[in-house]
Design an enzyme around this catalytic site. Structure first.
Site, PDB file in Angstrom:
ATOM      1  N   GLY A 199       0.802  -1.223   0.000  1.00  0.00           N
ATOM      2  CA  GLY A 199       0.000   0.000   0.000  1.00  0.00           C
ATOM      3  C   GLY A 199       0.829   1.265   0.000  1.00  0.00           C
ATOM      4  O   GLY A 199       0.331   2.349   0.310  1.00  0.00           O
ATOM      5  N   GLU A 201       1.758   3.096  -2.270  1.00  0.00           N
ATOM      6  CA  GLU A 201       1.266   4.114  -3.202  1.00  0.00           C
ATOM      7  C   GLU A 201      -0.067   4.689  -2.734  1.00  0.00           C
ATOM      8  O   GLU A 201      -0.716   5.442  -3.448  1.00  0.00           O
ATOM      9  CB  GLU A 201       1.128   3.505  -4.604  1.00  0.00           C
ATOM     10  CG  GLU A 201       2.403   3.611  -5.445  1.00  0.00           C
ATOM     11  CD  GLU A 201       3.528   2.697  -4.996  1.00  0.00           C
ATOM     12  OE1 GLU A 201       3.241   1.606  -4.464  1.00  0.00           O
ATOM     13  OE2 GLU A 201       4.707   3.076  -5.149  1.00  0.00           O
ATOM     14  N   ASN A 269       9.008   2.330  -0.813  1.00  0.00           N
ATOM     15  CA  ASN A 269       9.110   3.779  -1.017  1.00  0.00           C
ATOM     16  C   ASN A 269       8.327   4.586   0.020  1.00  0.00           C
ATOM     17  O   ASN A 269       7.343   4.131   0.572  1.00  0.00           O
ATOM     18  CB  ASN A 269       8.608   4.143  -2.418  1.00  0.00           C
ATOM     19  CG  ASN A 269       7.156   3.763  -2.637  1.00  0.00           C
ATOM     20  OD1 ASN A 269       6.863   2.636  -3.011  1.00  0.00           O
ATOM     21  ND2 ASN A 269       6.243   4.689  -2.385  1.00  0.00           N
ATOM     22  N   ASP A 312      10.615   6.508  -6.774  1.00  0.00           N
ATOM     23  CA  ASP A 312      10.034   5.184  -6.550  1.00  0.00           C
ATOM     24  C   ASP A 312      11.083   4.075  -6.674  1.00  0.00           C
ATOM     25  O   ASP A 312      10.818   3.013  -7.222  1.00  0.00           O
ATOM     26  CB  ASP A 312       8.853   4.920  -7.500  1.00  0.00           C
ATOM     27  CG  ASP A 312       7.979   3.761  -7.011  1.00  0.00           C
ATOM     28  OD1 ASP A 312       8.076   3.403  -5.828  1.00  0.00           O
ATOM     29  OD2 ASP A 312       7.211   3.201  -7.818  1.00  0.00           O
TER      30      ASP A 312
HETATM   31 CA    CA Z   1       6.672   1.688  -5.223  1.00  0.00          CA
END
Ligand code: CA
Length: 574
Positions: A199, A201, A269, A312
């Site tokens: 999750g 993003e 990220n 990213d």
């Molecule tokens: Ca990513």
């Protein structure tokens, strides 16, 4: 369901139990941590944990199929899957029974590993509204205490009896309405089931969780973003409490060193992706590996590959544990090929940086500090509306699909993406459960005839390539290494390969109906070695290989072996 139908189900269920018992024969023994820790040496016929062993090398000691006879391989069986989603799972095998998961409505299958005959399967429906950035996928299971453990896309962790498929317990990891999903294969360590979350993003706050294997009671949670007062919290500056929506997902299975009793887990990220203006600072522990005490979840050390990631680059790729002699000294090493395009060697006992070097074309870092590995970011990479392509793009130099390491050749086998992209920063607004990113990135056109990928054999000691096979499209499959001096892998258009691990010469190929994204694995039943290729394109793959076209169907498990009967001689002649 009417009464007759129910009776048939019960009868089928009992037959399945009998079939499992028959398949397991007298050999059925409980899988525990001691058995998993020794499996690579003591029972290479089994594949007891996601990466094949706790050190995540994805190297098997089976050598019946070798570089001299692999060209004689024939298909033992196929198992077709009715899913329109990517097939990303690594099957597990224990004592003649194979288990794997599929995406979509998460399903678990148990098959007879020698024949491919189904023993049982269960399907767990998830709501259509579940937010998933990158396809409805699932990467597999953990075995332990007579059970299988897996997650569902809507972030549940479920334990089933491995013999019958009956549900033992079920827990909710987090609420999918808040942007949490789950795709990772859990890891069984010392009676606990350890799992991550997806999750990144969607503005989640990531974590690694451990649950008691027998009861499902949660033992600990390690939050990947420190809260106020915790070390590392000061790496989240800015006006908003950005740490609460700071991302840091944990959707790739970790590694474990039983001697050091350290669990290694990678963190993805920060959120919002691409736009770092609202979250000044290094943003720990995103784009990092954390070493945890598996009993308590206590953080022992961390290493961050990409501080303040706005591309990213994630850092989620697996970490392999290998003992190496580097610069004249024996090192308990941890090796890692990062999305940011650099290959790292760390000391896994304390997280010290040892060395790193690019393994693909990269332009975002001017250099890495030779002592710490901290990158000095190139001017072109400081996002404004950088219209100049940056390498790698957000697909990375390598995605999550796993590399392998052979202690026999001393080489790491890396599935490579050659990829650059332009980034345009935009606004990022957090809304619960909705995408939280601040940019678009467009894959940059490559020159005519340029390859977009490769299978790369790299020496982690010298950081030099040993051999490389260029491919038309990015290599998105995982890799299996075996003592037969072979590496197995697959291409985006479905070419499956067995390649000589020392020379890089292809010794066997086969064309599957779809591209491959999952890792191959190997096992043996009754003295016969098998190699299993999970085939099925999906995930966020159009972002990596624009122009590559694929059908919706063709997902299957295809399993290969040497012809039965003949004893292959050393030179491969029957
Ligand atoms: Ca990513």
């Amino acid at each position: 369901m009417n009464c007759k139908g129910w009776n048939l189900v019960v009868a089928g269920f009992l037959m399945s139990l009998a079939a499992v018992a028959a398949a397991q024969g007298q050999k059925a023994r409980t899988v525990d941590s001691e058995r998993i820790a020794r499996a690579a040496e003591a029972e290479p016929e089994n594949w007891l944990t996601y990466h094949g062993s706790y050190n995540a090398q994805r190297h098997s000691r089976l050598d019946q199929i070798n570089a001299k006879n692999a060209k004689q391989m024939e298909e033992a069986w196929q198992f077709y899957l009715p899913i329109p989603h990517g097939f990303e799972a690594t099957p597990l095998v224990v004592d003649g029974v194979m288990y794997f998961t599929t995406g979509g409505h998460t399903a678990v299958y148990a098959l007879d590993a020698a024949s491919g005959k189904e023993l049982w399967h269960r399907t767990f429906e998830v709501a259509e509204q579940v937010p998933a950035c990158c396809d409805w996928v699932n990467r597999g299971l953990a075995l332990g205490n007579g059970n299988v453990y897996f997650v569902t896309l809507d972030a549940r962790l479920i334990a089933l009896n491995a013999a019958s498929g009956e549900t033992l317990w079920e827990k909710t990891l987090a609420d999918w309405r808040d942007g949490f999903t789950a795709t990772v294969a859990p890891l069984f360590v010392n009676g606990k089931v350890i799992t991550g979350i997806s999750g990144g993003e969607y503005g989640i706050r990531g974590f690694v969780d451990a649950y008691e294997a027998d009861t499902g009671e949660r033992s600990w949670r390690f939050w990947t973003i420190p809260s106020p007062g915790e070390p590392g919290h000061d790496t989240w500056k800015g006006e908003q409490p950005t740490w609460m929506t700071g991302g840091g997902p944990t959707w790739v299975t970790g590694s474990y060193d039983p001697e050091l009793n350290l669990l290694y887990w990678t963190v993805g990220n920060p959120a919002p992706d691409f736009n770092g203006e609202v979250r000044p600072g290094d943003n720990l522990y995103t784009d990092s590996v954390v070493a945890l005490n598996p009993e308590t979840g206590e953080l022992i050390w961390h290493y961050q590959w990409t501080p303040h990631d706005v591309w990213d680059y994630d850092g989620i790729n697996e970490v392999i544990l290998a003992d190496l002699e580097v610069k004249g000294r024996q090192v308990k090493a941890l090796i890692h090929a990062d999305k940011n395009g650099h290959f790292y060697v760390l000391d896994r006992s304390n997280g010290t940086f040892i060395q790193a070097a690019p393994f693909v074309r990269q332009t975002w870092a001017k250099r890495l500090d030779p002592k710490t590995g901290r990158p000095e970011v190139a001017d072109v990479a400081r996002l404004t509306s950088a219209m100049e392509p940056l390498c790698p793009g957000p697909a990375g130099g390598k995605e999550w699909n796993h590399m392998a390491f052979s202690p026999q050749t001393g080489l790491a086998y890396i599935p490579v993406i050659e990829n650059c992209a332009t980034f345009r920063m935009g606004q990022a607004f957090y809304r619960k459960g909705l995408p939280f990113w601040g940019s678009v990135a467009d894959a940059a056109a490559i020159g005519p005839g340029e390859s977009q990928g490769a299978m790369l054999a790299l020496d982690p000691v010298t950081l030099k390539p040993s051999w490389k096979i260029d491919t038309k499209w990015p290599v998105m499959s995982g890799v299996l290494s075996t003592a037969g001096n072979l590496v197995f892998w697959g291409e985006a258009e479905g070419q499956l390969h067995a390649t000589d691990a020392e020379t890089g010469k292809d010794v066997w190929t086969h064309k599957a109906p779809m591209g491959m994204h999952a890792p191959p694995m190997t096992y043996a039943v009754d003295g016969q070695q098998y190699v299993a290729f999970p085939v099925g394109w999906g995930g966020w793959l159009n972002g990596f290989a624009p122009g590559l076209r694929h059908g919706e169907r063709g997902h299957l498990l295809t399993v290969w072996r040497l012809p039965k009967g003949g004893q292959p001689s050393a030179d491969g002649q029957q």
